[in-house]
Design a protein around this motif. Structure first.
Motif, short mmCIF file in Angstrom:
data_model
loop_
_atom_site.label_atom_id
_atom_site.label_comp_id
_atom_site.label_asym_id
_atom_site.label_seq_id
_atom_site.Cartn_x
_atom_site.Cartn_y
_atom_site.Cartn_z
N ARG A 45 -29.56 -16.03 -40.48
CA ARG A 45 -29.77 -16.03 -41.92
C ARG A 45 -31.13 -16.58 -42.32
O ARG A 45 -31.67 -16.25 -43.37
N SER A 46 -31.68 -17.41 -41.49
CA SER A 46 -32.98 -18.00 -41.82
C SER A 46 -34.09 -16.95 -41.89
O SER A 46 -35.11 -17.17 -42.55
N THR A 49 -32.99 -24.43 -36.92
CA THR A 49 -32.73 -23.42 -37.97
C THR A 49 -31.40 -23.64 -38.68
O THR A 49 -31.09 -22.88 -39.61
N ARG A 50 -30.64 -24.67 -38.28
CA ARG A 50 -29.31 -24.86 -38.87
C ARG A 50 -29.38 -25.19 -40.35
O ARG A 50 -28.59 -24.69 -41.16
N ARG A 51 -30.36 -25.99 -40.75
CA ARG A 51 -30.41 -26.41 -42.15
C ARG A 51 -30.84 -25.28 -43.09
O ARG A 51 -30.76 -25.41 -44.31
N LEU A 52 -31.30 -24.16 -42.53
CA LEU A 52 -31.70 -23.01 -43.35
C LEU A 52 -30.68 -21.88 -43.30
O LEU A 52 -30.97 -20.76 -43.70
N PRO A 85 -38.61 -16.51 -43.83
CA PRO A 85 -39.08 -15.73 -42.68
C PRO A 85 -40.25 -16.38 -41.94
O PRO A 85 -40.28 -16.35 -40.71
N LEU A 86 -41.17 -16.98 -42.67
CA LEU A 86 -42.31 -17.61 -41.99
C LEU A 86 -41.85 -18.81 -41.17
O LEU A 86 -42.33 -19.04 -40.05
N PHE A 87 -40.93 -19.60 -41.74
CA PHE A 87 -40.37 -20.73 -40.99
C PHE A 87 -39.65 -20.23 -39.74
O PHE A 87 -39.76 -20.82 -38.67
N ARG A 88 -38.92 -19.11 -39.89
CA ARG A 88 -38.17 -18.58 -38.74
C ARG A 88 -39.09 -18.05 -37.66
O ARG A 88 -38.83 -18.24 -36.46
#
Length: 716
Positions: free
Chosen positions: A380-381, A372-375, A386-389
């Motif tokens: 914050r992601s 999740t760092r790149r988002l 939200p779907l990616f998270r």
């Protein structure tokens, strides 16, 4: 001359009716009014024209008075929950009618006196027999657990000043509490005191008043008279339809003379001989009273202390026998035990689920942060993608078997919370006053049953049919029993109606069918002459000899009537989850929110079974935080296998049972963790889970080391 005399006589005879009518009118206008009873303030006066024949005053503490009515040679007046019948000639008290609520009005229409009583939300009407014939109420009178009604006679006697006691006792010879006061005032004049005691026992009273009188006689030192009063209390209660099979709450028993409270006083004073008489009264009429098991145990301990171990064991055995037919055969404390068990189970499942989620989160924490760092990072992601998270949730990094284990734990938590809600609701409704007054039927009970919102089931039909049958309405009882077709208890009660109608052959056939369907049905066995041993059948033989035995619903039947089985509650909550927040008996908003939260978690975990693992799941490894959690939370890192879930639940159950000892929770299990033996067993179970988990942890670490070495050799 003769002709003239005859004509004059005829003329005088022709005008005779007119002369008689004029004379009557003159007498009426001249003040010759008929005698009548009038009420002036709180004084009943019987006036014969200008002359006063007699007068009776009624203190304000007796309640509202009705307008007096005259029927035959008697004057009737309602005062509070009683109706007095007095002689119109001299004001002598002829009869007293004891009713279940304050009298609202008296109606002498049609030559029959009817009294209307008004209770809290209900109205009842009763037909009063002629005072000259003994003055009885023709319909069944069911007394509510209201001290204002059941203690009215004692209160009426207490309102009389000492200087007026002799006059009041002469004017109201039907109130035995006035005679009891006379016996107390007689002091050392034993002859006068005995005369007053005999007068106290000479009338007819409701059973609650007999119990109050028995306590007063016992206190004055007349045990034989107290025993007579207790026997009459049993007989009056039996005639009114009160029965040992029906529970009695502490409040109801207090209104019925508070025999358990007086018994506790006798035990405190060491008067074991008199305590035995009162224990027999409770055992025969109200064996299932609230607080009974504790009082039975106390009495048995007192008997043990006096070297009467055989009697003590007999009382303990009697208390154990009362558990039959109770909720899950747990006795009077059954609902509380079920509640305690489900609370402890809920805590154990919550601990297990929390431990598993914490452990899996600790394992996925590093990889999840990298993904999740790149988002924008772990938090914050959620706002950016939200779907990616959601796709990178910690649970999704777990294997399918681990997710299945989490889902099973969440499902168990939902069921246990629903069971907790069911236990709370069922316990509260089983304690409803309408189900705990020692009988069914009557206006007060019917009004309170309506508040319970009983389910339309055969058990409800049995309960309402029994109430109608006790009230003497056989037609309504048959109609309600028809909705409980096939229920052995209802079949027995229908047979009782047939027997009372004279159809003995049909009745015996139905008794046999009821007993065949339920071999432990004591009522049907009693009616067939098989003499089963139970408190109800013993009471029937002693105080309702020759009458067929009715069948009364047990705790399990009542529980199905008031709230249904657990499946009913769970199904209703799943169909309408928001109903968990609806106020009601035994319902808690916090418990409702907990159920909704568990249901949402279960839905999320069930959905996770359909989503594949993220690509970074293979990089999780065994980080230090995960190893620490795996070591401290037995079974939490072993959910891939079935035995890991068993180990986790055993650890959580032991911890939940021991938690109340630390003061952190109030969810004490029903088996008493404070007892040394129980505490030692729980600690042993907890230590065993840690030992097994440590062995499994060491094995997993060794396998992990070997795998790392194998991978290193393959890379080289």
């Amino acid at each position: 001359m003769r002709r003239l005399a005859l004509v004059g006589a005829l003329r005088r005879w022709k005008n005779a009716p007119l002369l008689v009518l004029l004379a009557a009118l003159g007498a009426g206008l001249g003040g010759g009014a008929r005698a009548e009873a009038v009420l002036e303030g709180r004084t009943l006066r019987y006036e014969d024209g200008p002359a006063l024949r007699w007068a009776r005053a009624y203190p304000a503490g007796l309640g509202d008075l009705t307008l007096p009515v005259q029927l035959g040679g008697s004057v009737y007046l309602g005062a509070g929950p009683v109706v007095y019948a007095l002689s119109a000639r001299d004001g002598t008290l002829l009869a007293r009618y004891d009713l279940p609520a304050p009298v609202a009005s008296l109606d002498p229409g049609g030559g029959t006196l009817r009294a209307s009583t008004r209770g809290d939300g209900y109205v009842e009407r009763f037909t009063l027999g002629r005072a000259e014939d003994g003055g009885r109420v023709q319909e069944r009178v069911v007394f509510p657990p209201d001290p204002e009604v059941t203690g009215w006679l004692a209160r009426a006697a207490s309102l009389v000043p000492d200087e007026d006691l002799a006059r009041a006792a002469r004017e109201d010879p039907l109130n035995p509490f006035l005679a009891l006061r006379e016996a107390r005032a007689a002091g050392r004049d034993r002859y006068a005191a005995l005369g007053a005691v005999r007068r106290a026992l000479g009338g007819e009273l409701p059973f609650a008043a007999w119990v109050q009188l028995a306590a007063g006689l016992d206190t004055l030192g007349y045990p034989a008279a107290a025993d007579v009063a207790l026997d009459r209390a049993r007989r009056d209660a039996a005639a009114r339809g009160y029965d040992p099979e029906i529970r009695v709450s502490r409040a109801a028993l207090g209104a019925y003379g508070n025999p358990s409270g007086y018994l506790g006083t006798l035990l405190d004073q060491g008067r074991l001989g008199r305590a035995e008489a009162w224990m027999r009264y409770l055992r025969e009429l109200h064996p299932r009273f609230e607080g009974g098991p504790a009082l039975y145990a106390r009495y048995a301990d007192v008997l043990d202390a006096q070297g009467r171990g055989g009697e003590a064991e007999e009382w303990r055995q009697f208390a154990r026998e009362l558990r039959a037919g109770s909720l899950y055969n747990l006795g009077a404390e059954g609902p509380a035990r079920v509640q305690a068990t489900l609370r402890a189970l809920t805590l154990a499942l919550a601990l297990a689920l929390g431990a598993a989620l914490l452990t899996l989160t600790a394992r996925a924490w590093r990889v999840q942060g990298e993904d999740t760092r790149r988002l924008g990072g772990r938090w914050r992601s959620w706002g950016r993608r939200p779907l990616f998270r959601v796709r990178r949730s910690a649970v999704l990094y777990a294997g399918w078997g681990e997710r299945l284990g989490l889902t099973a734990l969440a499902a168990g938590l939902v069921v246990s919370l629903a069971g907790w809600s069911w236990a709370n609701t069922t316990s509260a409704r089983l304690r409803a006053p309408a189900l705990n007054i020692g009988t069914y039927g009557g206006g007060w009970s019917a009004a309170r049953l309506a508040d319970l919102e009983l389910r339309a089931t055969p058990d409800t039909a049995l309960l309402t049919g029994l109430a109608a049958q006790l009230d003497g309405d056989a037609a309504a009882a048959r109609a309600r029993y028809a909705r409980a077709a096939g229920d052995p208890c209802a079949l027995n009660n229908l047979a009782v109606i047939a027997q009372e109608r004279g159809d003995v052959a049909q009745a015996r056939q139905s008794y046999r069918a009821a007993l065949a369907a339920r071999p432990d049905l004591a009522a049907a066995a009693f009616n067939l002459g098989l003499n089963p041993a139970s408190p109800g059948t013993a009471f029937q033989r002693a105080y309702r000899s020759g009458e067929p035995r009715l069948c009364y619903p047990g705790d399990r039947s009542l529980a199905r009537a008031v709230s249904g089985d657990l499946s009913v509650t769970l199904g209703g909550l799943l169909r309408d989850p928001l109903s968990a927040l609806t106020p009601g008996p035994g319902r808690s908003a916090r418990l409702g929110w907990a159920f909704l939260g568990a249901l949402a978690l279960l839905a999320a975990l069930a959905l996770s079974l359909l989503i594949p693992r993220p690509a970074g799941a293979e990089r999780q490894g065994r980080p230090a935080a995960y190893r620490l959690a795996a070591l401290l939370l037995p079974g939490a890192a072993l959910l891939e296998g079935a035995w890991g879930g068993v180990l986790l639940l055993a650890w959580a159950a032991a911890l939940a049972a021991l938690a109340p000892l630390t003061g952190l929770t109030r969810f004490a299990p029903p088996f008493g963790p404070a007892e040394p033996g129980v505490r030692a067993a729980l600690l042993t179970l907890l230590a065993l889970t840690y030992a097994l988990n440590t062995a499994a942890f060491v094995g997993a670490e060794l396998r992990h080391v070997r795998q790392r070495r194998r991978e290193a050799r393959e890379d080289t």
